[in-house]
Design an enzyme around this catalytic site. Structure first.
Site, PDB file in Angstrom:
ATOM      1  N   ASP A   1       0.862  -1.187   0.000  1.00 49.52           N
ATOM      2  CA  ASP A   1       0.000   0.000   0.000  1.00 49.52           C
ATOM      3  C   ASP A   1       0.899   1.238   0.000  1.00 49.52           C
ATOM      4  OD1 ASP A   1      -1.933  -1.943   0.353  1.00 49.52           O
ATOM      5  OD2 ASP A   1      -2.810  -1.058   2.152  1.00 49.52           O
TER       6      ASP A   1
ATOM      7  N   LYS B   1      -6.833   3.155  -2.377  1.00 46.62           N
ATOM      8  CA  LYS B   1      -7.170   3.091  -0.954  1.00 46.62           C
ATOM      9  C   LYS B   1      -7.493   4.489  -0.467  1.00 46.62           C
ATOM     10  CE  LYS B   1      -4.878   1.827   3.425  1.00 46.62           C
ATOM     11  NZ  LYS B   1      -3.665   1.169   3.983  1.00 46.62           N
TER      12      LYS B   1
ATOM     13  N   LYS C   1      -9.983  -0.065  -1.482  1.00 50.30           N
ATOM     14  CA  LYS C   1      -9.797  -0.448  -0.084  1.00 50.30           C
ATOM     15  C   LYS C   1     -10.235   0.739   0.756  1.00 50.30           C
ATOM     16  CE  LYS C   1      -6.307  -1.699   3.388  1.00 50.30           C
ATOM     17  NZ  LYS C   1      -4.903  -2.137   3.593  1.00 50.30           N
TER      18      LYS C   1
END
Length: 214
Positions: A89, A150, A175
């Protein structure tokens, strides 16, 4: 969606600045027991991969501010993968986005994605972005070959919102992370289009599962 399928969408997370190995160990144990993934600091990835080989390990890159050089992020991502991370990430450089320096953002994300053979999620820090900037960030992530976008790090202002998730889901799987503290919160994000949930309260989310919600 049954309980196991729901649990598999949860990245049970510990990323605070005071995180210790016992903190990580507890998250790994909970992830293994409940069928979740674990999102942990890069410093513990190699140890975690040995300790919990059956848990999907997620780690972060350029966290939490995204202001590192592209070379640093590239190295960090590659090192995390070599240590055993299954997913990365990476935090986008919000300052570059605000400045309209899309080319620099694109180059940086492309370098990170190319550095590892595992899924990369781009943390766009949506609470800091106007909608046009959010759409630009998602477009750049998609063009760079990222597999997810995300919502947030959880270390800035705000977190995941239904409105942001809906916009982001137009581009890539999302996400939703930041402030998702209950099963009801998670359901709202999934209904808005999220495919994954990042939360330090993963156990509470799974234990609060209610099949009638789906």
């Amino acid at each position: 969606m049954d309980r196991d399928e729901f649990a598999a969408r949860i990245d049970h997370t510990v990323l605070g600045p005071e995180t210790t190995w016992p903190d990580v160990e507890a998250v790994l144990d909970a992830a293994a027991d409940h069928g979740m993934n674990a999102c942990i600091p890069p410093a513990y990835v190699a140890q975690a991969a040995e300790y919990a080989p059956d848990v999907t390990l997620v780690t972060v890159c350029g966290f939490p501010h995204g202001q590192e050089t592209p070379e640093t992020k590239e190295f960090e991502a590659e090192r995390a993968w070599k240590d055993g991370a299954d997913e990365i990430d990476v935090v986008v450089n919000v300052g570059r986005l605000h400045a309209g320096d899309d080319e620099a953002v694109a180059e940086e994300l492309e370098r990170v994605v190319a550095a590892v053979p595992v899924p990369v999620k781009v943390i766009v820090e949506a609470p800091l972005l106007a909608e046009d900037e959010l759409r630009t960030a998602c477009t750049l992530a998609e063009e760079a070959g990222a597999e997810f976008v995300k919502t947030a790090t959880g270390f800035s202002v705000g977190g995941a919102t239904v409105d942001d998730v809906r916009v982001m889901a137009e581009y890539l799987p999302v996400k939703a992370s930041g402030g998702v503290g209950s099963f009801a919160d998670a359901v709202a994000m999934l209904e808005a289009g999220a495919e994954r949930i990042g939360a330090s309260s993963g156990v509470e989310l799974v234990e609060g599962y209610d099949e009638s919600a789906f």
